[in-house]
Write a protein that holds these residues in place. Structure first.
Motif, mmCIF file in Angstrom:
data_model
loop_
_atom_site.group_PDB
_atom_site.id
_atom_site.type_symbol
_atom_site.label_atom_id
_atom_site.label_comp_id
_atom_site.label_asym_id
_atom_site.label_seq_id
_atom_site.Cartn_x
_atom_site.Cartn_y
_atom_site.Cartn_z
ATOM 1 N N GLU A 1 2.837 -29.700 -40.097
ATOM 2 C CA GLU A 1 2.933 -28.249 -40.065
ATOM 3 C C GLU A 1 2.410 -27.599 -41.349
ATOM 4 O O GLU A 1 2.841 -26.518 -41.705
ATOM 5 C CB GLU A 1 4.395 -27.832 -39.839
ATOM 6 C CG GLU A 1 4.979 -28.324 -38.546
ATOM 7 C CD GLU A 1 4.269 -27.744 -37.311
ATOM 8 O OE1 GLU A 1 3.801 -26.599 -37.367
ATOM 9 O OE2 GLU A 1 4.177 -28.463 -36.311
ATOM 10 N N LEU A 2 1.500 -28.246 -42.045
ATOM 11 C CA LEU A 2 1.068 -27.722 -43.347
ATOM 12 C C LEU A 2 -0.257 -26.970 -43.281
ATOM 13 O O LEU A 2 -0.908 -26.803 -44.283
ATOM 14 C CB LEU A 2 0.962 -28.881 -44.349
ATOM 15 C CG LEU A 2 2.259 -29.637 -44.590
ATOM 16 C CD1 LEU A 2 2.005 -30.781 -45.549
ATOM 17 C CD2 LEU A 2 3.335 -28.738 -45.128
ATOM 18 N N ARG A 3 -0.654 -26.547 -42.139
ATOM 19 C CA ARG A 3 -1.948 -25.883 -41.969
ATOM 20 C C ARG A 3 -2.133 -24.829 -42.979
ATOM 21 O O ARG A 3 -2.103 -23.921 -43.369
ATOM 22 C CB ARG A 3 -2.083 -25.317 -40.572
ATOM 23 C CG ARG A 3 -2.087 -26.407 -39.531
ATOM 24 C CD ARG A 3 -2.206 -25.826 -38.152
ATOM 25 N NE ARG A 3 -0.955 -25.338 -37.631
ATOM 26 C CZ ARG A 3 0.053 -26.088 -37.203
ATOM 27 N NH1 ARG A 3 -0.027 -27.363 -37.280
ATOM 28 N NH2 ARG A 3 1.146 -25.552 -36.704
ATOM 29 N N ASP B 1 1.489 -33.981 -42.767
ATOM 30 C CA ASP B 1 0.353 -33.171 -42.319
ATOM 31 C C ASP B 1 0.638 -32.397 -41.053
ATOM 32 O O ASP B 1 -0.192 -31.641 -40.589
ATOM 33 C CB ASP B 1 -0.884 -34.039 -42.114
ATOM 34 C CG ASP B 1 -0.654 -35.179 -41.137
ATOM 35 O OD1 ASP B 1 0.449 -35.284 -40.576
ATOM 36 O OD2 ASP B 1 -1.589 -35.963 -40.929
ATOM 37 N N THR C 1 -5.130 -27.114 -47.366
ATOM 38 C CA THR C 1 -3.943 -26.423 -46.889
ATOM 39 C C THR C 1 -3.390 -25.560 -48.016
ATOM 40 O O THR C 1 -3.628 -25.848 -49.191
ATOM 41 C CB THR C 1 -2.855 -27.417 -46.423
ATOM 42 O OG1 THR C 1 -2.472 -28.235 -47.530
ATOM 43 C CG2 THR C 1 -3.341 -28.291 -45.282
ATOM 44 N N VAL D 1 -0.482 -34.289 -49.085
ATOM 45 C CA VAL D 1 -0.728 -33.180 -48.169
ATOM 46 C C VAL D 1 -2.232 -33.025 -48.019
ATOM 47 O O VAL D 1 -2.989 -33.324 -48.941
ATOM 48 C CB VAL D 1 -0.078 -31.862 -48.656
ATOM 49 C CG1 VAL D 1 1.432 -31.991 -48.711
ATOM 50 C CG2 VAL D 1 -0.627 -31.422 -49.989
ATOM 51 N N HIS E 1 2.942 -19.297 -38.887
ATOM 52 C CA HIS E 1 3.015 -20.000 -40.172
ATOM 53 C C HIS E 1 2.875 -18.994 -41.315
ATOM 54 O O HIS E 1 1.873 -18.286 -41.405
ATOM 55 C CB HIS E 1 1.905 -21.049 -40.234
ATOM 56 C CG HIS E 1 2.014 -21.969 -41.396
ATOM 57 N ND1 HIS E 1 2.991 -22.925 -41.508
ATOM 58 C CD2 HIS E 1 1.274 -22.076 -42.525
ATOM 59 C CE1 HIS E 1 2.835 -23.577 -42.642
ATOM 60 N NE2 HIS E 1 1.803 -23.076 -43.275
#
Length: 192
Positions: free
Chosen positions: A190-192, A188, A27, A23, A48
Motif C-alpha cells: 500500500e505504499l504507492r 510494497d 513512492t 520500500v 491514499h
C-alpha cells in the motif's frame, strides 16, 4: 531502507509493528529523508493520503514541548485516546508470525561447486520460494572478498514471518552459509 511503524486492521484484529523495511523507489515514503517524517493513510473514501513534515530538530521539538507545557498550565488534561484508558477495549492481537511479505535475504555462501544448489534446496525445504537471486564476485578475487565466501542476495516471493524466521535459523546453521543471514522485510503493498 526506511524505519516503518505500521498499523493495519485485519480480520483477526489490529496488527501493529515497527521495523526497518525496503520500500519501492518512486513512492512518497521512499522520498522522505533527513528530519522529515511521513504518515501514509489509506481510507475507503479518500484513497491514499501522505502527510509529510519535520519530525525532529529544534523547531518541531520546541513546538511539541511548548504545546504540552501550555496544556499543563491551562489545566487541560485529556486522555490520549479521548476515552479514559480504563474504558478502552483491547483489540485482538494477531501473531506477527502470520504477517506476510516478500523478503530481502543476504548471506555469504561458501564458494564451492554445488553450494548454491544446497542453499536453494534448504530454502525450498523451508517452504520459501525465490523470486530473484543476485550473486556478484569481484574480478580476480576468490569469493569476491578473498574469503572464499560470496555475497548472495535473494528476493523471496511472499511468505509469512514464521516461515522466514525458521528458514533464516536453518541457514545460519547450514554448512554452505557463513554467519547469520540478514533478512529485511519488503513493504510494497500500500505504499504507492
Amino acid at each position: 531502507v526506511k524505519l516503518l511503524a505500521i498499523a493495519e486492521k485485519g480480520d483477526d484484529g489490529i496488527v501493529q509493528r515497527v521495523h526497518p523495511a525496503l520500500v519501492p523507489e518512486g513512492t512518497p515514503l521512499a522520498a522522505v529523508s533527513g528530519v522529515y517524517n511521513a504518515v501514509a493513510v489509506d481510507g475507503d473514501r479518500v484513497g491514499h493520503l501522505v502527510l509529510e513534515g519535520r519530525g525532529a530538530g529544534e523547531g518541531p521539538t520546541a513546538s511539541a514541548v511548548l504545546s504540552d507545557l501550555v496544556d499543563i498550565a491551562r489545566g487541560l488534561v485529556v486522555p490520549p485516546f479521548i476515552v479514559p484508558a480504563a474504558k478502552l477495549k483491547a483489540p485482538a492481537k494477531p501473531l506477527m508470525d502470520a504477517h506476510k511479505s516478500s523478503f530481502y535475504l543476504r548471506l555469504r555462501a561458501v564458494d564451492r561447486a554445488g553450494s548454491m544448489a544446497e542453499i536453494t534446496r534448504a530454502l525450498a525445504q523451508a517452504s520459501v520460494s525465490i523470486e530473484r537471486i543476485v550473486q556478484r564476485g569481484e574480478k580476480g578475487r576468490a569469493g569476491g572478498d578473498g574469503s572464499g565466501r560470496l555475497p548472495v542476495v535473494f528476493i523471496t516471493h511472499e511468505t509469512d514471518e514464521g516461515t522466514m524466521a525458521r528458514a533464516r535459523a536453518h541457514l545460519a546453521e547450514h554448512e554452505d552459509v557463513a554467519g547469520t543471514p540478514l533478512v529485511i522485510r519488503i513493504e510494497d503493498g500500500e505504499l504507492r
